[in-house]
Structures are given as structure tokens and as C-alpha cells.
Design an enzyme around this catalytic site. Structure first.
Site, PDB file in Angstrom:
ATOM      1  N   TYR A 164       0.822  -1.217   0.000  1.00 15.15           N
ATOM      2  CA  TYR A 164       0.000   0.000   0.000  1.00 15.15           C
ATOM      3  C   TYR A 164       0.853   1.263   0.000  1.00 15.15           C
ATOM      4  O   TYR A 164       0.323   2.365  -0.142  1.00 15.15           O
ATOM      5  CB  TYR A 164      -0.950   0.007   1.214  1.00 15.15           C
ATOM      6  CG  TYR A 164      -2.062  -0.995   1.050  1.00 15.15           C
ATOM      7  CD1 TYR A 164      -1.778  -2.350   1.011  1.00 15.15           C
ATOM      8  CD2 TYR A 164      -3.382  -0.595   0.906  1.00 15.15           C
ATOM      9  CE1 TYR A 164      -2.767  -3.284   0.840  1.00 15.15           C
ATOM     10  CE2 TYR A 164      -4.389  -1.527   0.726  1.00 15.15           C
ATOM     11  CZ  TYR A 164      -4.072  -2.869   0.699  1.00 15.15           C
ATOM     12  OH  TYR A 164      -5.055  -3.800   0.523  1.00 15.15           O
ATOM     13  N   LYS A 234       2.345 -14.403   5.225  1.00 17.12           N
ATOM     14  CA  LYS A 234       2.657 -15.368   4.163  1.00 17.12           C
ATOM     15  C   LYS A 234       4.173 -15.506   4.104  1.00 17.12           C
ATOM     16  O   LYS A 234       4.823 -15.343   3.062  1.00 17.12           O
ATOM     17  CB  LYS A 234       2.058 -14.856   2.838  1.00 17.12           C
ATOM     18  CG  LYS A 234       2.078 -15.844   1.699  1.00 17.12           C
ATOM     19  CD  LYS A 234       1.145 -17.021   1.857  1.00 17.12           C
ATOM     20  CE  LYS A 234       1.382 -18.028   0.745  1.00 17.12           C
ATOM     21  NZ  LYS A 234       0.661 -19.297   0.958  1.00 17.12           N
ATOM     22  N   ASP A 287      -3.098 -18.099   4.038  1.00 20.45           N
ATOM     23  CA  ASP A 287      -4.101 -18.897   3.319  1.00 20.45           C
ATOM     24  C   ASP A 287      -4.797 -19.867   4.281  1.00 20.45           C
ATOM     25  O   ASP A 287      -6.031 -20.006   4.272  1.00 20.45           O
ATOM     26  CB  ASP A 287      -3.516 -19.618   2.094  1.00 20.45           C
ATOM     27  CG  ASP A 287      -2.171 -20.281   2.350  1.00 20.45           C
ATOM     28  OD1 ASP A 287      -1.638 -20.157   3.474  1.00 20.45           O
ATOM     29  OD2 ASP A 287      -1.637 -20.932   1.424  1.00 20.45           O
TER      30      ASP A 287
END
Ligand SMILES: NC(=O)C1=CN([C@@H]2O[C@H](COP(=O)(O)OP(=O)(O)OC[C@H]3O[C@@H](n4cnc5c(N)ncnc54)[C@H](OP(=O)(O)O)[C@@H]3O)[C@@H](O)[C@H]2O)C=CC1
Ligand SMILES: O=C(O)CCC(=O)C(=O)O
Ligand SMILES: [Mg+2]
Length: 424
Positions: A164, A234, A287
Site C-alpha cells: 500500500y 505469508k 491462506d
């Protein structure tokens, strides 16, 4: 300060802040000036409802002794009209800096090209590094899962870094080509498959940025007696950004909270100094987390995560408790706070008096709590639960409920007000 287009209410006074360590202590006058941004799209439908309900709740809770002096400030489409094409006027930023507590409706961001997100710009310019999004079920709210009451999580999303940061270059641009060449020549990168036609984005994640966010998450768990803090990342794939976030989190827990290994690690446990109870600091890969929150939501309470994961997770979790029509949030620094809903401008419903004002209203209850006006906040929650209990709800809930009366945004606000008045 003299503003160009902002009218300062004559009867209000500024909120001020003092710091006790890193802990901000607000001094809130009885008539604080609160800047608000109406918002694009459905902002015009939900912001007036929020203001009306808040005004009634404050009046009722404090017998007229307290009152918010609302001050409209501008960003997005309304600003562009007023400030001759300027979407992000500097005086808006100044007004929020001066008044410390603000609330905003959603702002549009074009996809692909065009200007960068104004929402993200506000967070970055004011260093509102915590995006705090509580997700819990309110009695009577329809949900697609069997046990929405098991969802009670507070997401701490890092708000100032990650992709971002907006450091990216378009495929085919001179900058992208230069960067690809630099990576190939200077860093020995061989894995860019189509070097001449590749867009490039940079994902900055720092130790300081990660630790300050995870620190806030742990302090929140201590303050609210929550059983765990889960770092979602992740890190198996993005080792030096997402993986480092996790490692810095465990390091922080050991350095600042005297964490001990839990069952051999890598999870750790700290003692809550307020209760003596255990708080487990753990991590889950992103995930896997998306299925965990559906299948075993009661295993999770506070979540600390990077910007993109937090964005995805907040909408996904909101769905479990009724959708983004009832998903509030706050963007926080160590002194400034801007409250806003998790959802966006929902352009297809703009101006139809149709959508759920619940997310913005619950964001306003977070704002009232932040100001120490918990009685008014509690009244709004009670009023909202009563309105939902009577099945007078906006379209998003009505389509999931049997025999509900679908009401417009404004009417939903009136139903909440009626219910609040019956509480008295
Ligand atoms: N903080 C901010 O200001 C944010 C701004 N945005 C911006 O908003 C714009 C639109 O984004 P988009 O992806 O469509 O996401 P939105 O969150 O605006 O809307 C997606 C869908 O969510 C549901 N929804 C949203 N708000 C409400 C509400 N108040 N009550 C009931 N249902 C609601 C609607 O579902 P359904 O169709 O099923 O009725 C809607 O179509 C983009 O420009 C985006 O960048 C996005 C997120 C945050
Ligand atoms: O800034 C935007 O347009 C989207 C932001 C967003 O989705 C969020 O903060 O949840
Ligand atoms: Mg989002």
C-alpha cells in the site's frame, strides 16, 4: 487557523492530548469539534444517519450536558468540486491534525490508473499506523455461518507499509525497465520472465513498522483480557517481509513482554499483568487462516497482520457476522484517530437511501468509546440490536432474514433512535 472552505463551529472546543509513555490521554471538552468527511458514493446516505443517531444518543446519555460540534471537512469528489479539482486539500489534513478525532465516509479509488487511494493517503500522511477492525456478532444479525456467535476477533492491520506504500511502476515504463535492468545486472535476478513488459511493485516492511503494530495488538489483548494474539503472514513465500514480520513479532514479545516458549515454540506465552492469565502469541500462514476463521473461529481473538492480508481478512470475517454493512473500524496513531467503515462507496447504491449505515454507526461507537463517552456508545449498540431484533433492517440483512421489513438507511436510523428512547 483560518480555513478556505471549512466552517469552524462557533460553540465547540478542541480535543487535546497528553502522553503517558506511548499511551495517549485525551482531554475531551463537553462540546468537542469533530471533523467529518461525508464520503463519496453511499457517503451521502450513511453519514447523515450516523450524525443524527450519535446526536440523539449523546443528548440522551448526558441529558444535554454534552454535544458534538460537527465540522465538515472535505476529501474526494466533494473536495474536487469545492477546491477546483483538488481531491485532497491540505486544509483537511490540517483540520484533522488540529482536532485529533475525526470520522469519515468511504472515498472512491479508481482501479488500474488514475489517482492513488485518498483513504490510504490519509492514513499515511497522518501516520495512522494501526487499522483496528473489531469483528463480532450482534444478536439477531443474519449470517451465512452456523455459529456466528463464535466470531469475536479484533484485527490489527498494519496501515503504513506493505504494497500500500504505492511504490510501483507500470509495465513498459522507463522506470520499470530501469529497475528490471538494475535487478538483473546488479542483483543477479534471473526470474523476471518478461523483462520488457512487467509492472513492478515494491513491498516495504520494516522492523519498526511491524513491531509498533504488533505491540499495539499485544497491549490491546492485555487491556481487554483476550486469550491470544495471532500473527497472520505469508512468510513461507515472502521470507524477508511477511516472514520477518512474524519473527519481529516473536522477538518483540520476548524483549518487551517477557514471553516464554509455548510447548517448545515457535509460539510463545506471556502473562497478562492485569489478570495473571496467559496470552498465547502465535502465528498462522495467511491462506490457512482464511479457512481457520471459518472452521474454528473461537481459536482466534486478536489478529496482527500486514496491510494487504488485513484488508482481505477484514471483509472475509465481516461476512461471517452479517457482511460489510456491519463492519466498523478505526485508523489510529499515537495521538490522532480517524474512524471509518470497512466497506467502500458501493457506487451502485449511491444516493438511494438503501444501504446499511451500521458500519459507520459502529465506527462512531468506537469513536465515542475513544473519547470516553461509553454511555452514548452503549445506547447506540442497544438501539441497533433492538432495531435488528424487530426485523426492521436494510436490504442486506432483509435478504438473509425471514419475514423482515426492509427499510431505507434513514428509516433504519429512526428505528434505532426510537429503540434508544425506549431504553431510557
Ligand atoms: N475506506 C474506504 O473508503 C474504502 C473505499 N473503497 C472504494 O470503494 C469503491 C467501491 O469498492 P467495492 O469494491 O465496490 O466495495 P464496496 O465495499 O464499496 O462494496 C461492495 C459490496 O459490499 C456491499 N456493501 C458495501 N457497503 C455496504 C453497506 N453500507 N450496506 C450494505 N452492503 C454494503 C454491497 O454488496 P451487494 O452488492 O451484495 O449488495 C456492495 O456492492 C472503490 O473505489 C474502492 O476503492 C473500498 C473499500 C474501503
Ligand atoms: O482505499 C481504498 O479505496 C480501499 C481501501 C480498503 O479497501 C480498505 O481500507 O479496507
Ligand atoms: Mg478493504
Amino acid at each position: 487557523m483560518v480555513y478556505q472552505h471549512i466552517s469552524v463551529p462557533s460553540e465547540g472546543a478542541k480535543i487535546t492530548v497528553q502522553h503517558n509513555g506511548s499511551r495517549p490521554i485525551l482531554d475531551v471538552p463537553d462540546c468537542p469539534i469533530i471533523p467529518f468527511i461525508e464520503g463519496d458514493g453511499i457517503g451521502v446516505d450513511i453519514t447523515p444517519v450516523m450524525r443524527k443517531v450519535v446526536d440523539v444518543a449523546v443528548k440522551q446519555a448526558y441529558g444535554g450536558k454534552r454535544k458534538i460540534a460537527w465540522m465538515e471537512v472535505f476529501c474526494g469528489e466533494k473536495a474536487a468540486q469545492l477546491y477546483d479539482g483538488e481531491w485532497f486539500p491540505s486544509e483537511t489534513l490540517e483540520a484533522i491534525k488540529e482536532h485529533l478525532v475525526a470520522i469519515k465516509g468511504p472515498l472512491t479509488t479508481p482501479v488500474g490508473g488514475g489517482f492513488r487511494s485518498l483513504n490510504v493517503a490519509l492514513r499515511q500522511e497522518l501516520d495512522l499506523y494501526v487499522c483496528q477492525r473489531p469483528v463480532r456478532w450482534f444478536h439477531g444479525v443474519p449470517s451465512p455461518v452456523k455459529h456466528p456467535e463464535n466470531v469475536n476477533m479484533v484485527i490489527f492491520r498494519e496501515n503504513s507499509e506493505d504494497i500500500y506504500a504505492g511504490i510501483e511502476w507500470k509495465a513498459g515504463s522507463e522506470e520499470a525497465r530501469k529497475l528490471v535492468q538494475f535487478m538483473q545486472k546488479e542483483l543477479g535476478v534471473t526470474k523476471i520472465r518478461w523483462p520488457d513488459a512487467t509492472g513492478v511493485g515494491i513491498k516495504p516492511v520494516s522492523e519498526e513498522g511491524s513491531k509498533r503494530l504488533i505491540r499495539k495488538a499485544i497491549l490491546y489483548a492485555i487491556e481487554h483480557n483476550m486469550p491470544s494474539v495471532t500473527m497472520v503472514h505469508k512468510g513461507n513465500i515472502m521470507k524477508f517481509t511477511e516472514g520477518a514480520f512474524r519473527d519481529w513479532g516473536y522477538e518483540l514479545a520476548q524483549q518487551e513482554f517477557d514471553a516464554q516458549l509455548y510447548e517448545g515454540g515457535p509460539w510463545v506465552v506471556i502473562k497478562n499483568p492485569k489478570t495473571g492469565g496467559d496470552i498465547i502469541i502465535k502465528d498462522v500462514i495467511a491462506d490457512a487462516m482464511l479457512q481457520q476463521v471459518l472452521l474454528r473461529p473461537s481459536d482466534y481473538s486478536v489478529i496482527a497482520t500486514l496491510n494487504l492480508n488485513g484488508d482481505y481478512l477484514s471483509d472475509a470475517l465481516a461476512a461471517q457476522v452479517g457482511g460489510i454493512g456491519i463492519a466498523p473500524g478505526a485508523n489510529l496513531s499515537d495521538s490522532i484517530a480517524i474512524f471509518e467503515a470497512t466497506h467502500g462507496t458501493a457506487p451502485k447504491y449511491a444516493g438511494q437511501d438503501k444501504v446499511n449505515p451500521g458500519s459507520l454507526l459502529l465506527s462512531a461507537t468506537m469513536m465515542l468509546d475513544h473519547m470516553g463517552w461509553g454511555e452514548a456508545s452503549e445506547l447506540i449498540v442497544q438501539g441497533m440490536e433492538a432495531a435488528i431484533g424487530r426485523k426492521t433492517v436494510t436490504y442486506d440483512f432483509a435478504r438473509l432474514m425471514n419475514a423482515a421489513e426492509e427499510v431505507p438507511s434513514s428509516r433504519f436510523g429512526e428505528c434505532i433512535i426510537q429503540a434508544m428512547q425506549q431504553v431510557a
